[in-house]
Write a protein that holds these residues in place. Structure first.
Motif, PDB file in Angstrom:
ATOM      1  N   ASP A  53      39.445  34.268  53.304  1.00  0.00           N
ATOM      2  CA  ASP A  53      38.508  34.715  54.751  1.00  0.00           C
ATOM      3  C   ASP A  53      36.814  34.829  53.444  1.00  0.00           C
ATOM      4  OD1 ASP A  53      36.443  36.987  55.777  1.00  0.00           O
ATOM      5  OD2 ASP A  53      38.233  37.791  56.433  1.00  0.00           O
ATOM      6  N   LYS A  54      36.029  34.544  53.746  1.00  0.00           N
ATOM      7  CA  LYS A  54      34.316  35.151  52.739  1.00  0.00           C
ATOM      8  C   LYS A  54      34.267  36.332  52.002  1.00  0.00           C
ATOM      9  CE  LYS A  54      32.905  30.884  52.064  1.00  0.00           C
ATOM     10  NZ  LYS A  54      31.872  30.240  50.919  1.00  0.00           N
ATOM     11  N   ILE A  55      34.293  37.499  54.112  1.00  0.00           N
ATOM     12  CA  ILE A  55      34.055  38.614  54.101  1.00  0.00           C
ATOM     13  C   ILE A  55      34.535  39.618  52.937  1.00  0.00           C
ATOM     14  CG2 ILE A  55      34.096  40.947  55.077  1.00  0.00           C
ATOM     15  CD1 ILE A  55      33.119  38.839  57.993  1.00  0.00           C
ATOM     16  N   ILE A  56      35.948  39.330  52.967  1.00  0.00           N
ATOM     17  CA  ILE A  56      37.137  39.726  51.725  1.00  0.00           C
ATOM     18  C   ILE A  56      36.510  39.583  50.064  1.00  0.00           C
ATOM     19  CG2 ILE A  56      39.230  40.260  50.539  1.00  0.00           C
ATOM     20  CD1 ILE A  56      40.007  39.622  53.449  1.00  0.00           C
ATOM     21  N   ARG A  57      36.097  38.166  49.880  1.00  0.00           N
ATOM     22  CA  ARG A  57      35.472  37.849  48.503  1.00  0.00           C
ATOM     23  C   ARG A  57      34.289  37.777  48.586  1.00  0.00           C
ATOM     24  NH1 ARG A  57      36.265  31.390  48.055  1.00  0.00           N
ATOM     25  NH2 ARG A  57      35.855  31.286  51.053  1.00  0.00           N
ATOM     26  N   ARG A  68      29.971  34.658  41.321  1.00  0.00           N
ATOM     27  CA  ARG A  68      29.771  34.200  42.431  1.00  0.00           C
ATOM     28  C   ARG A  68      30.959  32.911  42.881  1.00  0.00           C
ATOM     29  NH1 ARG A  68      27.426  36.446  46.283  1.00  0.00           N
ATOM     30  NH2 ARG A  68      27.769  35.015  47.512  1.00  0.00           N
ATOM     31  N   GLN A  69      31.686  32.678  41.620  1.00  0.00           N
ATOM     32  CA  GLN A  69      32.613  30.847  42.203  1.00  0.00           C
ATOM     33  C   GLN A  69      33.556  32.111  43.342  1.00  0.00           C
ATOM     34  OE1 GLN A  69      31.118  32.320  38.930  1.00  0.00           O
ATOM     35  NE2 GLN A  69      31.811  30.292  37.423  1.00  0.00           N
ATOM     36  N   VAL A  70      33.819  33.522  42.858  1.00  0.00           N
ATOM     37  CA  VAL A  70      34.851  33.650  44.177  1.00  0.00           C
ATOM     38  C   VAL A  70      34.575  33.996  45.479  1.00  0.00           C
ATOM     39  CG1 VAL A  70      35.629  35.495  42.385  1.00  0.00           C
ATOM     40  CG2 VAL A  70      34.212  36.074  43.850  1.00  0.00           C
ATOM     41  N   VAL A  71      33.612  34.010  46.079  1.00  0.00           N
ATOM     42  CA  VAL A  71      33.212  33.533  47.056  1.00  0.00           C
ATOM     43  C   VAL A  71      32.930  31.942  47.131  1.00  0.00           C
ATOM     44  CG1 VAL A  71      31.007  34.480  46.982  1.00  0.00           C
ATOM     45  CG2 VAL A  71      31.956  35.338  49.116  1.00  0.00           C
ATOM     46  N   VAL A  78      44.505  33.312  43.793  1.00  0.00           N
ATOM     47  CA  VAL A  78      44.730  35.131  42.886  1.00  0.00           C
ATOM     48  C   VAL A  78      46.812  34.622  42.104  1.00  0.00           C
ATOM     49  CG1 VAL A  78      45.104  37.551  42.816  1.00  0.00           C
ATOM     50  CG2 VAL A  78      43.101  36.300  44.069  1.00  0.00           C
ATOM     51  N   LEU A  79      45.954  34.111  40.684  1.00  0.00           N
ATOM     52  CA  LEU A  79      47.848  34.288  40.136  1.00  0.00           C
ATOM     53  C   LEU A  79      48.643  35.870  39.973  1.00  0.00           C
ATOM     54  CD1 LEU A  79      45.973  31.446  39.760  1.00  0.00           C
ATOM     55  CD2 LEU A  79      48.325  31.645  38.357  1.00  0.00           C
ATOM     56  N   CYS A  80      49.719  36.558  40.267  1.00  0.00           N
ATOM     57  CA  CYS A  80      49.970  37.732  40.389  1.00  0.00           C
ATOM     58  C   CYS A  80      51.364  37.488  40.309  1.00  0.00           C
ATOM     59  CB  CYS A  80      50.345  37.750  41.886  1.00  0.00           C
ATOM     60  SG  CYS A  80      48.475  38.280  42.647  1.00  0.00           S
ATOM     61  N   ILE A  81      52.372  38.836  38.740  1.00  0.00           N
ATOM     62  CA  ILE A  81      53.249  38.735  38.512  1.00  0.00           C
ATOM     63  C   ILE A  81      54.119  40.136  39.445  1.00  0.00           C
ATOM     64  CG2 ILE A  81      52.263  38.284  35.907  1.00  0.00           C
ATOM     65  CD1 ILE A  81      52.655  40.740  35.383  1.00  0.00           C
ATOM     66  N   ASP A 165      43.234  44.607  42.547  1.00  0.00           N
ATOM     67  CA  ASP A 165      44.584  44.629  43.817  1.00  0.00           C
ATOM     68  C   ASP A 165      44.049  45.331  45.077  1.00  0.00           C
ATOM     69  OD1 ASP A 165      45.582  43.367  41.936  1.00  0.00           O
ATOM     70  OD2 ASP A 165      46.594  44.425  40.411  1.00  0.00           O
ATOM     71  N   GLU A 166      43.372  46.466  44.633  1.00  0.00           N
ATOM     72  CA  GLU A 166      43.206  47.829  45.840  1.00  0.00           C
ATOM     73  C   GLU A 166      42.537  46.471  46.721  1.00  0.00           C
ATOM     74  OE1 GLU A 166      41.062  52.013  46.251  1.00  0.00           O
ATOM     75  OE2 GLU A 166      41.105  50.629  43.907  1.00  0.00           O
ATOM     76  N   ILE A 167      41.525  46.288  46.620  1.00  0.00           N
ATOM     77  CA  ILE A 167      40.921  45.417  48.047  1.00  0.00           C
ATOM     78  C   ILE A 167      41.653  44.625  49.186  1.00  0.00           C
ATOM     79  CG2 ILE A 167      38.999  44.364  48.474  1.00  0.00           C
ATOM     80  CD1 ILE A 167      37.345  45.119  45.737  1.00  0.00           C
ATOM     81  N   LEU A 168      42.229  43.978  47.324  1.00  0.00           N
ATOM     82  CA  LEU A 168      43.163  42.849  48.315  1.00  0.00           C
ATOM     83  C   LEU A 168      44.811  43.405  48.814  1.00  0.00           C
ATOM     84  CD1 LEU A 168      42.843  39.408  46.459  1.00  0.00           C
ATOM     85  CD2 LEU A 168      41.419  40.161  48.357  1.00  0.00           C
TER      86      LEU A 168
END
Length: 209
Positions: A53-57, A68-71, A78-81, A165-168
């Motif tokens: 989702d580009k709006i989220i990104r 800007r690469q993220v969008v 996203v690699l998470c532990i 983390d909060e945004i996602l």
């Protein structure tokens, strides 16, 4: 191309072609590659979040220091532990081994007990450090697979983890982001694509005994 030629072709893509997207097949290859990453003890305490989702990104650009690469990439990985690693993870792992291989409890029990002891003796900060190192293994694996599949990528440490983390909503899942990997296809005018690789000579990096 040979594997070496593909690794030479790979670079940290600074500008993605916003008109190009990964096919479902290519995306599934990356998901499978992540899941097949060789990890310590075979214990999979990582999660991969795939953000399309580009709006989220777009909301992630500021917390990624304006990168800007993220969008602009096709997808953001996203690699998470896990925030917590405990006996439940070990029990689930050995339940999976038993279900897939039909291994008797008598064979599994000694290794399971030893692993529980090892993990439980780790202070929380050491668990986080250990899990983060596993994420880097997964990142390296994904980048190599991207090169083989001729998918462009850009490994990123430069972002504010807590804000992302909060945004996602990652924190609500008991996860913590540690690495980002935008994936897609390079833009024709990304000047970095034609830069020669800067690497030491093999004689300076390889020691043969």
């Amino acid at each position: 191309m040979s594997i070496i030629e593909k690794l030479k072709w790979r670079y940290a893509t600074k500008k993605f072609d916003v008109t190009k997207s990964l096919s479902e097949e290519k995306l599934n290859t990356l998901k499978e590659a992540f899941n097949l990453t060789a990890l310590s003890y075979g214990l999979q305490t990582l999660k991969l979040i795939v953000v399309e989702d580009k709006i989220i990104r777009e909301r992630l650009v500021d917390v990624s220091y304006g990168q800007r690469q993220v969008v602009d990439a096709s997808h953001l990985l996203v690699l998470c532990i896990q925030a917590e690693i405990d006996d439940n993870d070990i029990e689930a792992h050995f339940d999976t081994i038993k279900a897939i291989r039909n291994t008797p409890d008598s064979v599994l029990y000694p290794f399971k007990s030893q692993l529980k002891s090892t993990i439980n003796q780790m202070p929380s900060i050491k668990k986080i450090d250990w899990a983060t190192k596993q994420a880097y293994i997964a990142l390296g694996n994904l980048m190599t697979v991207c090169a083989v599949e001729e998918i462009d990528s850009c490994p990123m440490e430069g972002f504010i983890s807590n804000d992302l983390d909060e945004i996602l909503g990652i924190d609500a899942l008991g996860l913590k982001s540690v690495l980002l990997l935008p994936v897609g296809y390079r833009a024709n005018d990304d000047m970095f694509a034609d830069f020669k690789k800067v690497r030491k000579d093999l004689s300076e990096t390889i020691i043969e005994l």
